[in-house]
Write a protein that holds these residues in place. Structure first.
Motif, short mmCIF file in Angstrom:
data_model
loop_
_atom_site.label_atom_id
_atom_site.label_comp_id
_atom_site.label_asym_id
_atom_site.label_seq_id
_atom_site.Cartn_x
_atom_site.Cartn_y
_atom_site.Cartn_z
N PHE A 530 48.74 -36.43 -5.91
CA PHE A 530 49.91 -35.54 -5.62
C PHE A 530 49.63 -34.20 -5.58
N MET A 531 48.95 -33.73 -6.73
CA MET A 531 48.52 -32.23 -6.75
C MET A 531 47.68 -32.00 -5.42
N MET A 532 47.06 -32.77 -5.09
CA MET A 532 45.86 -32.52 -3.84
C MET A 532 47.02 -32.18 -2.61
N ARG A 533 47.87 -33.35 -2.47
CA ARG A 533 48.70 -33.21 -1.34
C ARG A 533 49.58 -31.91 -1.43
N LEU A 534 50.10 -31.55 -2.42
CA LEU A 534 50.91 -30.30 -2.90
C LEU A 534 50.45 -29.27 -2.30
N ILE A 535 49.13 -29.00 -2.88
CA ILE A 535 48.30 -27.68 -2.66
C ILE A 535 47.93 -27.60 -1.26
N GLU A 536 47.36 -28.61 -0.66
CA GLU A 536 46.81 -28.42 0.83
C GLU A 536 47.90 -28.32 1.82
N ILE A 537 49.36 -28.51 1.40
CA ILE A 537 50.18 -28.43 2.42
C ILE A 537 50.94 -26.73 2.13
N SER A 538 51.18 -26.49 1.11
CA SER A 538 51.90 -25.36 0.78
C SER A 538 51.17 -24.13 0.78
N LEU A 539 49.98 -24.04 0.27
CA LEU A 539 49.12 -22.85 0.25
C LEU A 539 49.04 -21.95 1.81
N PRO A 540 48.48 -22.92 2.68
CA PRO A 540 48.36 -22.28 4.15
C PRO A 540 49.77 -21.90 4.57
N ILE A 541 50.75 -22.45 4.09
CA ILE A 541 51.99 -21.93 4.53
C ILE A 541 52.36 -20.54 4.06
N ILE A 542 52.01 -20.45 2.89
CA ILE A 542 52.54 -19.17 2.05
C ILE A 542 51.71 -17.92 2.65
N LEU A 543 50.23 -18.15 2.96
CA LEU A 543 49.41 -17.25 3.55
C LEU A 543 49.57 -17.05 5.15
N SER A 544 50.09 -18.09 5.71
CA SER A 544 50.22 -17.75 7.15
C SER A 544 51.38 -17.02 7.34
N LEU A 545 52.68 -17.06 6.67
CA LEU A 545 53.65 -16.13 6.68
C LEU A 545 53.20 -14.72 6.41
N ILE A 546 52.34 -14.50 5.35
CA ILE A 546 51.88 -13.07 5.14
C ILE A 546 51.30 -12.76 6.41
N SER A 547 50.09 -13.46 7.00
CA SER A 547 49.57 -13.10 8.14
C SER A 547 50.43 -12.93 9.25
N LEU A 548 51.54 -13.36 9.35
CA LEU A 548 52.51 -12.90 10.49
C LEU A 548 53.29 -11.72 10.50
N LEU A 549 53.39 -11.12 9.12
CA LEU A 549 53.94 -9.95 8.84
C LEU A 549 53.04 -8.68 9.55
#
Length: 580
Positions: A530-549
């Protein structure tokens, strides 16, 4: 703006340059991902220490990139500035790629060391040295090759077309690379008692046999540019390394672009390896053989999408502008991560192809455009300073990206430890399965090489070592006690079957229950997965939004790039230029 006829890249040059994508797109990613995966689950090396030692080549890469870029900018030979590096680098990549997979693991080598821990440190040291050599060879090839791509044509959209060709052919070669893990797991490569680490030794030789002639082809067929801007390079005064580095990092537009790419790349580099773990241990319950085809098919779809995505990219970029197309690519990647919430499915494993298609298209758009946008920054700098420094800009750009990759190597190892993934369980199960397969292979021979009892005793020892690990060193925690008890029960079943076989006068086959229990033993704890799936999905989303700015603040629009190109043409033709 339409390409002028003399700015158009000939088809032959498009193909020969594009084929060079094999090294930075296919082989570089293999080394970055599979060496960690196979080192962890096939050699039993610590994910944390693998992450730590893989930082060192990345940091060295970040240092060597600007050096090679500076050297190629200041090289003057009869074959040009870039082509000698392409030849030497390509052949070095082929040889070092083979070396990287021949990690010593024979029992005769193990006997040199006082303990298993000392031997594992030796293996980690070997991986460190061989990966250092491999990454250095990649740098010698890729930095001059990428700089040459920015020089071949002065036209902004032709550069996008040129780097799209590199992405196209890189992904074409990458279609085969996801199958490498499956190939390495085939008995023809690994042998009856071997692992993927054994199989990769021989798979790597096949790749090197192809790569060496390809390097000679690139050297002979690539043409250094003859346009006016690059002709002036031979008359430029050679500059100092530190002066070039200081000058480049003071370019604000360059920093905007680098931070945009660096942030997003980190997000996906942090978790890129976790996709393998999720596929093998969540979707297929630890059955690497069953997961192999999914990984291969998923990777092939990734590569095919990358092949096809270059066509809409070359249509969208001139119409929307590079910056807006880059923003679209980030949106595609965020959507892919959200889709994984529903597409990581044990019941329907091939749903994984949906986020794969979205992510592959987004990444192809993103990284192809970012390199093309870097060439626009070089044009703007040339207009302002009269200096061509593609090699230095390209190398500093990759310095930031590779520093992010270095940091990601450590973070990946820490994330795997944080999820409490048990690599010792995996390797001990592999050892036990290998012993069982050796017994099965001996049963198929007319004249066994040794008494079967010797193989049975070896298998019993492997089963006992696994049992001791699960009983005393299991890392699942109190909440995983039920899971541990199930694993121990399966070990007991195997031990009982082996004892029964040892008591028989004549052994005809391995009971099917042994294979059933072995399959159960590969499962990791539900909490870990479960922890693997949670990290693998959420972490790129957060940093992608920062990249977008940061992407939204990038100032070189399509209109501004066209103005720069027109001003450069007038300057080089000796015509008066408008003031800005």
């Amino acid at each position: 703006m339409k390409s002028e006829l003399n700015d158009r890249v000939p088809l032959r040059q498009l193909i020969v340059f594009g084929a060079g994508g094999l090294i930075p797109i296919a082989l570089f990613n293999i080394a970055g991902q599979l060496i960690g995966l196979i080192g962890n689950i096939s050699l039993g090396l610590s994910a944390f220490w693998l992450g730590v030692i893989l930082i060192i080549p990345r940091v060295w890469d970040a240092v060597s990139d600007p050096i090679v870029g500076h050297l190629s900018d200041n090289t003057r030979t009869r074959w040009g500035r870039r082509r000698p590096y392409v030849l030497v680098g390509g052949i070095s990549v082929a040889l070092s790629f083979v070396m990287m997979w021949w990690v010593p693991k024979h029992e005769s080598v193990i006997s040199w060391f006082p303990s298993e821990g000392a031997f594992q440190w030796f293996q980690l040291s070997y991986i460190l040295v061989s990966v250092l050599i491999f990454f250095s060879a990649c740098t010698v090839f890729e930095i001059p090759h990428g700089a040459l791509g920015m020089e071949i044509t002065p036209n902004s959209h032709e550069r996008t077309r040129l780097f799209s060709a590199k992405s196209f052919f890189g992904n074409l070669f990458a279609m085969a690379t996801p199958w490498l893990f499956a190939l390495a797991g085939m008995e023809i490569f690994k042998g009856p008692g071997g692992s993927e680490a054994d199989g990769m030794r021989y798979v790597s030789i096949l790749i090197a046999i192809f790569l060496i002639p390809a390097s000679i082809w690139w050297f002979l067929d690539l043409k250094e540019p003859e346009n006016v801007e690059i002709k002036t390079v031979s008359n430029e005064k050679r500059s100092s390394f530190w002066a070039d580095m200081k000058y480049i990092v003071q370019n604000k537009n360059f920093i905007y672009l680098v931070v945009t790419v660096f942030t997003l790349a980190m997000g996906f580099n942090f978790v890129s390896l976790l996709n393998y773990y999720i596929s093998i241990f969540y979707i297929y319950g630890g059955d690497k053989a069953a997961a192999g085809p999914l990984l291969g098919i998923n990777g092939t779809i990734w590569a095919i999408t990358g092949l096809l995505a270059v066509f809409p990219l070359n249509w969208l970029s001139p119409k929307m502008g590079k910056r807006n197309t880059l923003i679209l690519s980030i949106a595609l990647m965020v959507l892919a991560q959200v889709a994984k919430i529903f597409c990581y499915s044990k019941e329907y494993p091939y749903l994984m192809v949906i986020p794969t298609i979205l992510l592959s298209a987004g990444m192809l758009f993103f990284f192809t455009l970012s390199t093309s946008m870097l060439a626009d920054i070089c044009d703007e700098d040339d207009l302002r300073s009269g200096k061509r420094a593609e090699g230095s800009y390209y190398s500093v750009y990759w310095w930031f990206i590779k520093m992010g990759s270095a940091f990601a190597s450590l973070v990946t190892g820490l994330l795997i430890i944080f999820t409490q993934f048990d690599e010792a369980q995996v390797t001990r199960v592999d050892d036990l399965r290998g012993s069982v397969n050796e017994i099965r292979a001996e049963l198929g021979k007319a004249e066994p090489s040794k008494p079967l009892q010797e193989f049975l005793v070896k298998a019993e020892q492997k089963a006992e070592a696994l049992k001791q690990h699960l009983a005393t060193e299991f890392q699942g925690g109190e909440s995983s006690s039920t899971h541990r008890e199930l694993l121990l029960q399966n070990v007991d079943n195997i031990q009982n079957e082996l004892k029964n076989l040892n008591a028989m006068q004549r052994i005809e086959r391995i009971p099917p229950s042994v294979d059933v229990s072995l399959a159960q033993l590969t499962q990791q704890t539900p909490q870990s997965l479960f922890m693997m799936r949670l990290i693998e999905i959420s972490l790129p989303i957060i940093l992608s939004l920062i990249s977008l700015l940061f992407a939204l603040k990038y100032p070189l629009t399509n209109q501004r790039c066209e103005e720069i190109q027109e001003a450069l043409k007038k300057r080089n033709a000796g015509l008066p230029q408008p003031s800005h």
